[in-house]
Design a protein around this motif. Structure first.
Motif, PDB file in Angstrom:
ATOM      1  N   SER A  46      43.962  43.817  38.101  1.00 41.87           N
ATOM      2  CA  SER A  46      45.153  43.783  38.956  1.00 41.87           C
ATOM      3  C   SER A  46      46.382  44.200  38.177  1.00 41.87           C
ATOM      4  O   SER A  46      47.220  44.951  38.665  1.00 41.87           O
ATOM      5  CB  SER A  46      45.371  42.383  39.525  1.00 41.87           C
ATOM      6  OG  SER A  46      44.308  42.032  40.353  1.00 41.87           O
ATOM      7  N   GLN A  81      44.270  42.368  48.120  1.00 41.14           N
ATOM      8  CA  GLN A  81      43.074  41.532  48.224  1.00 41.14           C
ATOM      9  C   GLN A  81      43.153  40.563  49.398  1.00 41.14           C
ATOM     10  O   GLN A  81      42.207  40.413  50.147  1.00 41.14           O
ATOM     11  CB  GLN A  81      42.876  40.754  46.925  1.00 41.14           C
ATOM     12  CG  GLN A  81      41.655  39.857  46.969  1.00 41.14           C
ATOM     13  CD  GLN A  81      41.341  39.241  45.618  1.00 41.14           C
ATOM     14  OE1 GLN A  81      42.065  39.424  44.647  1.00 41.14           O
ATOM     15  NE2 GLN A  81      40.250  38.522  45.553  1.00 41.14           N
ATOM     16  N   ASP A 112      43.348  46.973  45.571  1.00 40.10           N
ATOM     17  CA  ASP A 112      43.056  45.884  44.637  1.00 40.10           C
ATOM     18  C   ASP A 112      42.082  44.895  45.276  1.00 40.10           C
ATOM     19  O   ASP A 112      42.483  44.042  46.049  1.00 40.10           O
ATOM     20  CB  ASP A 112      44.347  45.173  44.231  1.00 40.10           C
ATOM     21  CG  ASP A 112      44.109  44.177  43.106  1.00 40.10           C
ATOM     22  OD1 ASP A 112      42.946  44.013  42.700  1.00 40.10           O
ATOM     23  OD2 ASP A 112      45.085  43.573  42.637  1.00 40.10           O
ATOM     24  N   GLU A 113      40.823  45.019  44.958  1.00 40.33           N
ATOM     25  CA  GLU A 113      39.761  44.183  45.518  1.00 40.33           C
ATOM     26  C   GLU A 113      39.919  44.010  47.032  1.00 40.33           C
ATOM     27  O   GLU A 113      39.954  42.890  47.524  1.00 40.33           O
ATOM     28  CB  GLU A 113      39.769  42.803  44.844  1.00 40.33           C
ATOM     29  CG  GLU A 113      39.609  42.891  43.341  1.00 40.33           C
ATOM     30  CD  GLU A 113      38.940  41.646  42.752  1.00 40.33           C
ATOM     31  OE1 GLU A 113      38.188  41.004  43.488  1.00 40.33           O
ATOM     32  OE2 GLU A 113      39.170  41.372  41.570  1.00 40.33           O
TER      33      GLU A 113
END
Ligand SMILES: Nc1ncnc2c1ncn2[C@@H]1O[C@H](COP(=O)(O)OP(=O)(O)O)[C@@H](O)[C@H]1O
Ligand SMILES: [Mg+2]
Lengths: 389, 306
Positions: free
Chosen positions: A67, A112, A188-189
């Motif tokens: 991240s 996320q 990000d994820e």
């Protein structure tokens, strides 16, 4: 062509990051630095390049700095040192105004936990970036409505994010990012918070969208299967450092460290490796003109019981077996008379998982051919099975 | 019955209050430091040197007060009831609307309508000024830890101080009447709206802020398009608390000559007129309940689906 180029990027968290930079450069461990100075190394001297139109996956365990790294790419994190060159310009040097322009036009992020504005409707969320860009109400509504349907959210425009399921919410997140038509998509994820079934669905959808839009995507995940599925290339991170950057196949076949070896141990290789990765050049080939005698000699020399027949352009004609060929010599037949065709063929990009049923049921090798029927290589049952372990 | 029994058992003695005093237990009179006189001279200094400022404050509050009173007195009484009913209906339900309107109607039947309008006028004025001052301060506090460090102890002090303490400087600065009442009310009612604005903005989810920034929003855009709307339900709670405190304070402020329902209670108390005191008192309670419920109802509307 390189779209994003990161050079020696370091990000340290704490009161005086620049002050401890030297210690970090001298190779102090992350734990020691934290204990001695209270600073945390997020990303440590990372360099890599992302090509235009590629999906670049960054993989690593939680806390490995993924991240931190991706947030440097739109300067949500200000790097402690290093360069980030996007389209030839170092964005770290951008003024406030240039940075805003960069964020409005070049890059968008998917989060996320979605990061949706709960006080705005679905359509209001998708319009947000356009609103900041100063696009007229009518125009942005039009764009947002188009994007909305492309991610399968028709009929939901006036709902609030919290009324939607997780998968739906991330569709909104993706639509919001795409509405701005950025060159670079930072994710990000994005699917980590979703349950496995929905996650798979979203992965496929992303692949489909990407095949149309051809964005440059930087995709973070802690799931190696996801990284290998989506990434054209994968970077593996550990403790703020990139341990390996390579294609999924290269990582599988030659992991750069024990850490990565440990990672790929659990992966289902048959979903990553394709026919072209395990095929090999046939040790012998004949053309119809060679005749049965040459064919028998070749088979004897290589200790094999069947042989592919190709023409002079390597276009596959068929297969002859040793029994038929010996018979042919007796009966004075040519090779074309005894060709058989009940072997399996496959394209070079077929996943091994899909070859397994065929490999088990045939006594001949599988021929790997391209769309013009040209023989690229062969796969024998042993190599399929050995790729499983 | 019980006490003699306990005495017999020896648990308490009736002589317990005659405790022998140690000579060192009282603080010596010779060591003395009076802080009150300094406050006194500060107020005097303020009066002489910045009297212009207080005149300005005074004029602004009187101006707002007047506008609001003119408006409230211009409204026909039945129209006022209708508005209360409609807001009650919209904010909660039709029964609440009817009850609220009826309670106001009762106040009118008590013969306290004009006094109620006076009280409401002062409450509204104080609340409006409190919001104009308080919301920006709250925003600044949420943005800067320095501002936060300055205001936190100040707010704590303001909230622990007994409310009528504010009347003393208010009277010194603005003499008697409505203006010192409004001034003291603002000081007293300010903390909740500041605190809850600060809290509301701090509570905004970090990812949401990052999302706003990642699209290139300026700080100003982030504040207006994300932070304020997100904080709104919390700020509404703050406004509600501020309003309730303002109502309480306006009643107390009748001590410095502010007319209204509070004055009516004071007079009733001094004359031991229970009937009069009860009617005025219950009217204040009605107002408090109605304002609180209306606010809660409106705040409910501002919540987004969870
Ligand atoms: N704002 C921050 N302040 C201090 N340390 C941080 C901050 N953000 C991340 N870190 C630290 O940096 C390291 C990497 O974190 P992160 O990038 O979030 O990892 P990942 O996304 O791979 O899970 C962790 O040790 C984390 O504690
Ligand atoms: Mg992370």
């Amino acid at each position: 062509m390189s779209k994003v180029k990161v050079e020696n990027l370091t990000k340290i968290f704490g009161r005086n990051p620049k002050g401890v930079l030297k210690k970090v450069k001298d190779g102090i461990s992350k734990d020691k630095l934290l204990a001695e100075t209270g600073h945390t190394v997020g990303v440590n001297n990372v360099s890599f390049e992302v090509y235009e139109g590629e999906t670049f996956a960054i993989m690593g365990l939680s806390g490995s700095g993924k991240s931190t790294l991706i947030r440097c790419l739109n300067l949500l994190n200000k790097p402690t040192t290093g360069k980030i060159i996007v389209d030839g310009k170092n964005i770290v040097d951008y003024s406030n105004k240039e940075l805003k322009q960069f964020r409005k036009n070049k890059v968008a992020m998917v989060f996320q936990h979605f990061g949706l504005f709960t006080h705005r409707t679905v359509i209001g969320n998708i319009e947000y970036g356009l609103e900041i860009k100063g696009i007229s109400k009518k125009e942005r509504n039009k764009i947002a409505t188009e994007i909305l349907s492309s991610v399968g959210l028709e009929g939901w425009e006036d709902k609030y994010p919290n009324e939607l399921s997780g998968g739906m919410q991330q569709r909104v997140g993706l639509a919001r990012a795409l509405a701005n038509d950025p060159d670079i998509l930072l994710m990000d994820e994005p699917f980590s918070a979703l349950d496995p079934l929905i996650r798979r669905e979203m992965q496929l959808e992303l692949i489909e969208i990407q095949s149309k839009l051809k964005k440059t995507i930087i995709f973070i995940t802690h799931d190696i299967n996801e990284a290998f599925k989506l990434g054209d290339r994968v970077a593996v991170m550990k403790d703020g450092i990139i341990e390996q950057i390579a294609t999924p196949e290269e990582i599988l076949t030659s992991p750069a460290s024990d850490y990565i070896r440990e990672f790929v141990k659990d992966i289902d290789k048959t979903r990553v490796l394709q026919a072209k990765h395990i095929m090999f050049k046939p040790s012998a080939l004949v053309t119809p003109r060679d005749g049965p005698k040459v064919a028998v000699k070749e088979m004897q020399k290589n200790g094999i019981s069947s042989l592919f027949v190709v023409n002079h352009e390597r276009i596959l004609q068929g297969l002859v077996t040793i029994d038929d060929t010996i018979n042919a010599i007796k009966e004075n037949q040519s090779l074309t008379d005894i060709l058989i065709h009940d072997y399996h063929t496959t394209g070079p990009e077929t996943y091994i998982k899909d070859l397994i049923p065929n490999a088990g049921s045939t006594k001949y090798p599988i021929a790997v051919i391209n769309e013009n029927n040209k023989l690229l290589g062969i796969i024998v049952r042993v190599s399929v099975l050995s790729s499983l372990v | 019955m019980i006490i003699p029994t306990l005495q017999k058992v020896g648990i308490i003695t009736l002589h317990a209050c005659e405790v022998k005093k140690n000579t060192m237990s009282s603080f010596p009179d010779s060591i003395s430091f009076k802080v009150g006189i300094y406050v006194n001279s500060l107020v005097n200094w303020l009066l002489h040197n910045v009297s212009r400022l207080f005149e300005a404050i005074s004029e602004v509050s009187i101006w707002i007060l007047l506008k609001i009173e003119i408006f409230l007195y211009w409204l026909p009484w039945w129209f006022f009831l209708l508005i209360i009913f409609l807001i009650g209906w919209k904010a909660k339900n039709i029964v609440s609307g009817l009850i609220f309107a009826f309670l106001i109607f009762l106040i009118g039947m008590f013969g306290l309508w004009d006094l109620m309008i006076l009280t409401l006028g002062m409450v509204l004025t104080s609340v409006i000024i409190s919001l104009v001052i308080g919301i920006p301060i709250g925003i600044l506090m949420s943005y800067s830890s320095k501002v936060n460090n300055i205001f936190k102890p100040l707010l704590d002090a303001m909230q622990t101080m007994p409310s009528f303490v504010y009347l003393i400087p208010a009277v010194m600065l603005f003499r008697l009447g409505k203006v010192p009442a409004v001034f003291a009310t603002i000081i007293y009612a300010l903390p909740p709206v500041i605190r809850l604005t600060d809290l509301g903005i701090r509570q905004v989810h970090r990812e949401m802020l990052e999302a706003a920034h990642s699209f290139g929003s300026s700080s100003w855009q982030t504040l207006l398009k994300v932070q304020m709307p997100q904080a709104l339900p919390t700020i509404m709670t703050g406004i509600n608390q501020t309003t309730m405190m303002a109502l309480a304070m306006v009643v107390i402020a009748s001590m410095v000559g502010a007319p209204g329902l509070g004055m009516e209670v004071m007079i009733a108390v001094s004359q031991l007129d229970i009937a009069r005191g009860f009617e005025a008192g219950i009217s204040i309670v009605f107002l408090a309940v109605i304002i609180d419920r209306l606010f809660q109802g409106v705040a409910e509307r501002f919540k987004y689906p969870e």
